[in-house]
Design a protein around this motif. Sequence first.
Motif, PDB file in Angstrom:
ATOM      1  N   PRO A   1      54.953 -19.500 103.081  1.00 52.81           N
ATOM      2  CA  PRO A   1      55.142 -19.011 104.458  1.00 52.81           C
ATOM      3  C   PRO A   1      54.369 -17.715 104.662  1.00 52.81           C
ATOM      4  O   PRO A   1      53.905 -17.094 103.702  1.00 52.81           O
ATOM      5  CB  PRO A   1      56.655 -18.791 104.549  1.00 52.81           C
ATOM      6  N   LYS A   2      54.261 -17.285 105.888  1.00 49.55           N
ATOM      7  CA  LYS A   2      53.447 -16.115 106.224  1.00 49.55           C
ATOM      8  C   LYS A   2      53.863 -14.878 105.437  1.00 49.55           C
ATOM      9  O   LYS A   2      53.025 -14.158 104.891  1.00 49.55           O
ATOM     10  CB  LYS A   2      53.537 -15.838 107.725  1.00 49.55           C
ATOM     11  N   GLN A   3      55.173 -14.614 105.344  1.00 50.67           N
ATOM     12  CA  GLN A   3      55.654 -13.446 104.611  1.00 50.67           C
ATOM     13  C   GLN A   3      55.367 -13.580 103.125  1.00 50.67           C
ATOM     14  O   GLN A   3      55.030 -12.599 102.445  1.00 50.67           O
ATOM     15  CB  GLN A   3      57.156 -13.253 104.849  1.00 50.67           C
ATOM     16  N   GLY A   4      55.489 -14.800 102.611  1.00 52.37           N
ATOM     17  CA  GLY A   4      55.189 -15.037 101.202  1.00 52.37           C
ATOM     18  C   GLY A   4      53.716 -14.810 100.892  1.00 52.37           C
ATOM     19  O   GLY A   4      53.370 -14.250  99.846  1.00 52.37           O
ATOM     20  N   ARG A   5      52.847 -15.222 101.809  1.00 52.86           N
ATOM     21  CA  ARG A   5      51.416 -15.001 101.621  1.00 52.86           C
ATOM     22  C   ARG A   5      51.092 -13.498 101.627  1.00 52.86           C
ATOM     23  O   ARG A   5      50.254 -13.036 100.855  1.00 52.86           O
ATOM     24  CB  ARG A   5      50.623 -15.700 102.728  1.00 52.86           C
ATOM     25  N   LYS A   6      51.799 -12.779 102.478  1.00 51.60           N
ATOM     26  CA  LYS A   6      51.568 -11.338 102.542  1.00 51.60           C
ATOM     27  C   LYS A   6      51.982 -10.666 101.238  1.00 51.60           C
ATOM     28  O   LYS A   6      51.247  -9.829 100.698  1.00 51.60           O
ATOM     29  CB  LYS A   6      52.349 -10.735 103.714  1.00 51.60           C
ATOM     30  N   ILE A   7      53.144 -11.048 100.713  1.00 53.24           N
ATOM     31  CA  ILE A   7      53.620 -10.455  99.455  1.00 53.24           C
ATOM     32  C   ILE A   7      52.670 -10.793  98.306  1.00 53.24           C
ATOM     33  O   ILE A   7      52.320  -9.935  97.485  1.00 53.24           O
ATOM     34  CB  ILE A   7      55.041 -10.946  99.144  1.00 53.24           C
ATOM     35  N   ALA A   8      52.225 -12.063  98.260  1.00 49.64           N
ATOM     36  CA  ALA A   8      51.300 -12.480  97.209  1.00 49.64           C
ATOM     37  C   ALA A   8      49.978 -11.720  97.313  1.00 49.64           C
ATOM     38  O   ALA A   8      49.409 -11.305  96.293  1.00 49.64           O
ATOM     39  CB  ALA A   8      51.056 -13.982  97.300  1.00 49.64           C
ATOM     40  N   ALA A   9      49.501 -11.519  98.531  1.00 51.22           N
ATOM     41  CA  ALA A   9      48.240 -10.797  98.730  1.00 51.22           C
ATOM     42  C   ALA A   9      48.376  -9.336  98.334  1.00 51.22           C
ATOM     43  O   ALA A   9      47.468  -8.759  97.722  1.00 51.22           O
ATOM     44  CB  ALA A   9      47.808 -10.915 100.191  1.00 51.22           C
TER      45      ALA A   9
ATOM     46  N   PHE B   1      44.206  -3.700 101.023  1.00 51.52           N
ATOM     47  CA  PHE B   1      45.650  -3.531 100.866  1.00 51.52           C
ATOM     48  C   PHE B   1      46.263  -2.967 102.151  1.00 51.52           C
ATOM     49  O   PHE B   1      47.311  -3.437 102.619  1.00 51.52           O
ATOM     50  CB  PHE B   1      45.935  -2.595  99.684  1.00 51.52           C
ATOM     51  N   ILE B   2      45.613  -1.955 102.724  1.00 53.51           N
ATOM     52  CA  ILE B   2      46.118  -1.337 103.958  1.00 53.51           C
ATOM     53  C   ILE B   2      46.086  -2.344 105.105  1.00 53.51           C
ATOM     54  O   ILE B   2      47.027  -2.424 105.914  1.00 53.51           O
ATOM     55  CB  ILE B   2      45.287  -0.091 104.302  1.00 53.51           C
ATOM     56  N   ALA B   3      45.003  -3.138 105.184  1.00 50.64           N
ATOM     57  CA  ALA B   3      44.888  -4.131 106.255  1.00 50.64           C
ATOM     58  C   ALA B   3      45.983  -5.190 106.145  1.00 50.64           C
ATOM     59  O   ALA B   3      46.547  -5.625 107.158  1.00 50.64           O
ATOM     60  CB  ALA B   3      43.506  -4.788 106.207  1.00 50.64           C
ATOM     61  N   ILE B   4      46.313  -5.602 104.918  1.00 55.71           N
ATOM     62  CA  ILE B   4      47.378  -6.588 104.715  1.00 55.71           C
ATOM     63  C   ILE B   4      48.728  -5.985 105.075  1.00 55.71           C
ATOM     64  O   ILE B   4      49.553  -6.619 105.743  1.00 55.71           O
ATOM     65  CB  ILE B   4      47.379  -7.089 103.255  1.00 55.71           C
TER      66      ILE B   4
ATOM     67  N   THR C   1      45.385  -8.733 108.398  1.00 55.03           N
ATOM     68  CA  THR C   1      44.857  -9.912 107.728  1.00 55.03           C
ATOM     69  C   THR C   1      45.925 -10.457 106.804  1.00 55.03           C
ATOM     70  O   THR C   1      46.846  -9.725 106.397  1.00 55.03           O
ATOM     71  CB  THR C   1      43.578  -9.583 106.936  1.00 55.03           C
ATOM     72  N   LEU C   2      45.812 -11.752 106.455  1.00 58.33           N
ATOM     73  CA  LEU C   2      46.819 -12.375 105.597  1.00 58.33           C
ATOM     74  C   LEU C   2      46.508 -12.206 104.117  1.00 58.33           C
ATOM     75  O   LEU C   2      47.371 -12.414 103.275  1.00 58.33           O
ATOM     76  CB  LEU C   2      46.936 -13.869 105.932  1.00 58.33           C
ATOM     77  N   GLY C   3      45.266 -11.849 103.808  1.00 55.15           N
ATOM     78  CA  GLY C   3      44.911 -11.706 102.394  1.00 55.15           C
ATOM     79  C   GLY C   3      43.413 -11.705 102.206  1.00 55.15           C
ATOM     80  O   GLY C   3      42.651 -11.343 103.106  1.00 55.15           O
ATOM     81  N   PHE C   4      42.990 -12.151 101.032  1.00 55.83           N
ATOM     82  CA  PHE C   4      41.567 -12.186 100.705  1.00 55.83           C
ATOM     83  C   PHE C   4      40.847 -13.215 101.570  1.00 55.83           C
ATOM     84  O   PHE C   4      41.374 -14.296 101.838  1.00 55.83           O
ATOM     85  CB  PHE C   4      41.366 -12.558  99.238  1.00 55.83           C
ATOM     86  N   THR C   5      39.627 -12.861 101.957  1.00 63.09           N
ATOM     87  CA  THR C   5      38.735 -13.833 102.579  1.00 63.09           C
ATOM     88  C   THR C   5      37.842 -14.380 101.481  1.00 63.09           C
ATOM     89  O   THR C   5      37.110 -13.619 100.834  1.00 63.09           O
ATOM     90  CB  THR C   5      37.874 -13.177 103.673  1.00 63.09           C
ATOM     91  N   LEU C   6      37.931 -15.682 101.239  1.00 61.39           N
ATOM     92  CA  LEU C   6      37.234 -16.288 100.114  1.00 61.39           C
ATOM     93  C   LEU C   6      36.161 -17.251 100.591  1.00 61.39           C
ATOM     94  O   LEU C   6      36.279 -17.865 101.655  1.00 61.39           O
ATOM     95  CB  LEU C   6      38.222 -17.038  99.216  1.00 61.39           C
ATOM     96  N   ALA C   7      35.109 -17.366  99.793  1.00 65.33           N
ATOM     97  CA  ALA C   7      34.045 -18.313 100.098  1.00 65.33           C
ATOM     98  C   ALA C   7      34.535 -19.727  99.835  1.00 65.33           C
ATOM     99  O   ALA C   7      35.272 -19.978  98.874  1.00 65.33           O
ATOM    100  CB  ALA C   7      32.813 -18.014  99.249  1.00 65.33           C
ATOM    101  N   ASP C   8      34.156 -20.656 100.694  1.00 63.13           N
ATOM    102  CA  ASP C   8      34.534 -22.063 100.549  1.00 63.13           C
ATOM    103  C   ASP C   8      33.259 -22.860 100.304  1.00 63.13           C
ATOM    104  O   ASP C   8      32.549 -23.235 101.240  1.00 63.13           O
ATOM    105  CB  ASP C   8      35.245 -22.546 101.819  1.00 63.13           C
ATOM    106  N   GLU C   9      32.967 -23.120  99.020  1.00 61.25           N
ATOM    107  CA  GLU C   9      31.720 -23.806  98.680  1.00 61.25           C
ATOM    108  C   GLU C   9      31.692 -25.230  99.211  1.00 61.25           C
ATOM    109  O   GLU C   9      30.656 -25.717  99.654  1.00 61.25           O
ATOM    110  CB  GLU C   9      31.528 -23.817  97.166  1.00 61.25           C
TER     111      GLU C   9
END
Length: 210
Positions: free
Chosen positions: A78-86, A173-176, A181-189
């Motif tokens: 869930p959104k809160q879980g993603r934030k904690i993980a990030a 970290f501050i942005a999260i 933002t919800l977390g890292f922006t990752l490349a999608d090959e």
Amino acid sequence: MINRLYTHFEEGLLNLLITSMTVLVFVEVIARFFFNTGFLWIQELTLTLSAWFVLFGMSYGVKVGAHIGVDAFVTKLPKQGRKIAALMATTICIGYCLMFLKGSWDYLSKMHEIGIPMEDIDFPHLLVNQLDPDFAWEALRIDIEEPAVPLWLSQSILLFGFGLLLFRFIELFIAIARNKTLGFTLADEAKESMQLAQEITSDNHKDDKS
């Protein structure tokens, strides 16, 4: 305005580094295969530039989301879980950078103390002759008579690279934490490959019609 200028500086420096490496390798290949000779300083300089490119570029990769990561588990939270993980992930990354910064400082300090020079790259004598001999050695570890580039200077990118990377992770970290933002922006090959395949297919269809 400042952020945009710094972005242009980052991109310009990275382009300069990769272009310089390409030109140096090209010159070395031509010299070896066509003139049966070579330049030892080119090999050492290319290795140094590649280290600068990688260590300087890793912070830029975090900024533009160019790094590859596995988020199959995180995206199911869930959104809160993603934030904690990030937040946990960025905290670990910040700790990682701090450890490397400490190690880099200890390593470069020792290299400066000992005064180990690079093997094949020297400063121009015209430039070095303008320096006071005592200052050149005590502050920079440059021997006026044999002005080889000190190893601590060529490898100082360790501090700059991990310092910039630390800044990017703190910024993330501050942005999260502020829900920007919800977390890292990752490349999608896979996604990029599919887009490239669709573009090639579209271009082929256009050529067939013409």
